[in-house]
Design a protein around this motif. Structure first.
Motif, PDB file in Angstrom:
ATOM      1  N   ASP A 365      31.235  32.366  33.242  1.00  0.00           N
ATOM      2  CA  ASP A 365      32.439  33.036  33.698  1.00  0.00           C
ATOM      3  C   ASP A 365      32.922  34.104  32.731  1.00  0.00           C
ATOM      4  O   ASP A 365      34.026  34.630  32.879  1.00  0.00           O
ATOM      5  N   ARG A 382      35.769  35.945  34.673  1.00  0.00           N
ATOM      6  CA  ARG A 382      35.974  35.317  35.964  1.00  0.00           C
ATOM      7  C   ARG A 382      37.328  34.622  35.939  1.00  0.00           C
ATOM      8  O   ARG A 382      37.550  33.708  35.139  1.00  0.00           O
ATOM      9  N   GLU A 384      39.898  32.301  37.678  1.00  0.00           N
ATOM     10  CA  GLU A 384      39.975  31.306  38.744  1.00  0.00           C
ATOM     11  C   GLU A 384      41.438  31.106  39.131  1.00  0.00           C
ATOM     12  O   GLU A 384      42.192  30.411  38.476  1.00  0.00           O
ATOM     13  N   ASP A 387      43.180  33.264  44.612  1.00  0.00           N
ATOM     14  CA  ASP A 387      42.274  34.273  45.159  1.00  0.00           C
ATOM     15  C   ASP A 387      41.358  34.751  44.035  1.00  0.00           C
ATOM     16  O   ASP A 387      41.529  35.831  43.519  1.00  0.00           O
ATOM     17  N   GLY A 388      40.397  33.914  43.645  1.00  0.00           N
ATOM     18  CA  GLY A 388      39.541  34.163  42.492  1.00  0.00           C
ATOM     19  C   GLY A 388      39.084  35.599  42.366  1.00  0.00           C
ATOM     20  O   GLY A 388      38.842  36.286  43.357  1.00  0.00           O
ATOM     21  N   CYS A 389      38.990  36.089  41.121  1.00  0.00           N
ATOM     22  CA  CYS A 389      38.713  37.502  40.878  1.00  0.00           C
ATOM     23  C   CYS A 389      37.720  37.649  39.742  1.00  0.00           C
ATOM     24  O   CYS A 389      37.795  36.944  38.742  1.00  0.00           O
ATOM     25  N   ASP A 390      36.744  38.567  39.924  1.00  0.00           N
ATOM     26  CA  ASP A 390      35.831  38.969  38.858  1.00  0.00           C
ATOM     27  C   ASP A 390      36.341  40.275  38.266  1.00  0.00           C
ATOM     28  O   ASP A 390      36.625  41.230  39.003  1.00  0.00           O
ATOM     29  N   GLN A 406      36.918  42.465  41.462  1.00  0.00           N
ATOM     30  CA  GLN A 406      36.298  42.054  42.722  1.00  0.00           C
ATOM     31  C   GLN A 406      36.859  40.692  43.109  1.00  0.00           C
ATOM     32  O   GLN A 406      36.645  39.692  42.413  1.00  0.00           O
ATOM     33  N   TRP A 407      37.622  40.622  44.226  1.00  0.00           N
ATOM     34  CA  TRP A 407      38.200  39.377  44.688  1.00  0.00           C
ATOM     35  C   TRP A 407      37.246  38.662  45.644  1.00  0.00           C
ATOM     36  O   TRP A 407      36.383  39.281  46.275  1.00  0.00           O
ATOM     37  N   ASP A 408      37.430  37.340  45.758  1.00  0.00           N
ATOM     38  CA  ASP A 408      36.558  36.543  46.614  1.00  0.00           C
ATOM     39  C   ASP A 408      36.701  36.906  48.088  1.00  0.00           C
ATOM     40  O   ASP A 408      35.776  36.689  48.882  1.00  0.00           O
ATOM     41  N   ASP A 409      37.861  37.443  48.482  1.00  0.00           N
ATOM     42  CA  ASP A 409      38.048  37.799  49.889  1.00  0.00           C
ATOM     43  C   ASP A 409      37.479  39.179  50.223  1.00  0.00           C
ATOM     44  O   ASP A 409      37.686  39.677  51.327  1.00  0.00           O
ATOM     45  N   THR A 412      38.293  45.044  46.554  1.00  0.00           N
ATOM     46  CA  THR A 412      37.708  45.619  45.346  1.00  0.00           C
ATOM     47  C   THR A 412      38.636  46.679  44.781  1.00  0.00           C
ATOM     48  O   THR A 412      39.225  47.462  45.528  1.00  0.00           O
TER      49      THR A 412
END
Length: 520
Positions: A365, A382, A384, A387-390, A406-409, A412
């Protein structure tokens, strides 16, 4: 009549006549660029009005539409509002003065900053509210927390003369509480109830005589903190500070010291360290023994630390050190401590660092790589959350700067910058290009609102959600707009204005007095 007054009346008359001469009832434009530019139009898709104004570009600008509004006299002040996100704010000579507010369905956040004079924050949420205020930091403090199922907590401080904490009051040199449990007149007499970590503190001619109580431990001090005698249910103690002494602790722990803070011995009787012993005479000798932790250190030759999850050893620290971790499993080596370090093993993390010349830290992560830090660096995180986000960032000072969320949904956010030539990227459904760009920033932060308009010569934005594109060069000197209902462009310069709406072209002189329309 004064010539300047006559000129002012003439400009006003020309402006009004030019507005009446416009043959488009849905949209209105006026240009005397770079002195003044006005534009207003109705948006049939959203049933709202879009307004824009520029005066002495780029000093003053104002824009409003269905989403929100933004205006500013750059760089003196700017204000903004976003109705979709429930935010609004005001900046004055950012970052000196800033006011922000965010309203949500169940929460309100409000913040005001006036560096260095004051700082205040207010938050309300379903479980309570919080207020904090500071002025002339660190002289004035004020705060309050309110909870539905607990007693309110508040404090105010005018350092060093006035202190109030819940029921306690201090107006130096007088201290009291309501309804009168504590009172003090410094330095002659004082009695405090539930003060700091003590159940009771009393003094006469401080520091000549001081008495403290903490549970069953009573300490009597003369010339505090040098001479003291203590009694408790566990025994008695004394202190001749800083030479030697032993004072009992409420939990039964035995503590001895000599040449404070160099020598100390502790035998823990209760709590999470029950059964542990500590002995030290700094910096030559330090030992700590407990069933979950064992530390031995003999300066400067050898030291080791052992726990259920980790064992580490050092020889002639900081020359060489080695640590072995069990959960997760890895080995870590140090040479000259801060010069070279390396971590290897089957665990999820790998590390290597050679001063600021080269290094990396890698785990599932998180990734970070640097070369000649802070010149070149890459970082990935990463986050957590709900709405998890990179989050990734790369920079090569001062020329390149890249940032990506970059969100999980699928949402960007990207920001790219070649300093100082340009920046580009997209946020959710909105993309942008700015030339030049002197400072990495988001469009909605203080730099973007107050300062960026002063150096941004060319800007292009695209809103996919509203299907709208806009391009600007030198503010309103040249601009194009395109959405579902229109495709238009403008060129504005002093007495001359060129405007295209679809296939219709219009040229206006003297603010619309001499219009010419060509339909092709």
């Amino acid at each position: 009549m004064n010539a300047r007054i006559r000129a002012g009346f003439l400009m006003a008359a020309v402006f009004v006549l030019g507005a009446l001469a416009m043959d488009n009832a849905r949209a209105f434009s006026f240009s005397f660029y770079p002195i003044a530019y006005l534009h207003e139009e109705d948006a049939p898709t959203t049933q709202t009005t879009r307004r824009e104004a520029n005066l002495l570009w780029p000093l003053y600008s104002s824009r409003s539409d269905a989403v929100g509004s933004r205006s500013g006299l750059h760089p003196l002040w700017s204000k903004h509002e976003n109705r979709e996100e429930g935010t609004r704010g005001l900046d004055i000579l950012w970052p000196l003065v800033s006011w922000k507010e965010r309203r949500g369905p169940e929460q309100l956040d409000r913040q005001m900053i006036g560096l260095p004079l004051w700082y205040s924050i207010y938050r309300s949420f379903p479980t309570g509210e919080t207020r904090q205020w500071r002025g002339l930091f660190p002289l004035f403090y004020q705060g309050r927390k309110t909870f539905p199922d607990a007693e309110d907590r508040s404090y105010s401080i005018c350092f060093p003369f006035w202190w109030r904490f819940d029921q306690h009051r201090l107006l130096f040199p007088v201290y009291w509480t309501e309804p009168g449990q504590s009172f003090a007149f410094f330095p002659f007499y004082g009695r405090f109830e539930r003060f700091l970590l003590f159940d009771m503190v009393r003094f006469i001619g401080w520091p000549l005589w001081v008495q403290t109580q903490r549970k069953d431990v009573h300490v009597y001090s003369a010339l505090w903190p040098f001479l003291a005698y203590a009694t408790s249910d566990h025994g008695w103690g004394f202190r001749l500070w800083p030479l030697f002494g032993s004072l009992p602790h409420p939990d039964g722990t035995q503590r001895y010291f000599w040449l404070w803070p160099l020598g100390e011995k502790l035998n823990f009787a209760r709590g999470p360290l029950k059964g542990a012993t500590l002995n030290m005479f700094l910096p030559f000798w330090f030992t700590f023994h407990h069933q979950k932790r064992d530390i031995v250190y003999y300066f400067p030759v050898y030291g080791h630390s052992k726990s259920p999850g980790r064992v580490s050893r050092a020889w002639f620290w900081p020359v060489w050190a080695h640590a072995q971790n069990f959960k997760p499993s890895y080995n870590k080596y140090y040479f000259m401590w801060f010069v070279v370090s390396r971590q290897i093993g089957p665990g999820p993390e790998r590390r290597f660092h050679l001063l600021n010349l080269l290094g990396w830290t890698i785990r599932p992560d998180f990734k970070r790589v640097h070369v000649f830090w802070p010149v070149a660096s890459y970082r990935y995180d990463r986050v957590e959350q709900s709405d998890g986000c990179d989050f990734a960032r790369y920079y090569f000072v001062p020329f390149l700067y890249w940032r990506t969320h970059q969100w999980d949904d699928g949402r960007t956010l990207k920001y790219r910058m070649i300093w100082p030539l340009a920046s580009w990227g997209h946020d959710k459904e909105r993309s942008h290009l700015t030339i030049p760009d002197l400072f990495p920033h988001n469009a909605d932060d203080g730099v973007g609102r107050n300062w960026a308009p002063l150096w941004s010569l060319y800007a292009r934005t695209c809103d996919k959600e509203l299907n709208r594109r806009e391009t600007r060069f030198l503010g309103p000197l040249y601009l194009t707009r395109k959405d579902e209902s229109k495709d238009e462009s403008e060129f504005n310069l002093l007495f001359f204005q060129y405007k295209r709406e679809g296939t219709k072209r219009k040229v206006s002189l003297l603010f619309g007095w001499l219009p010419y329309t060509l339909t092709g």
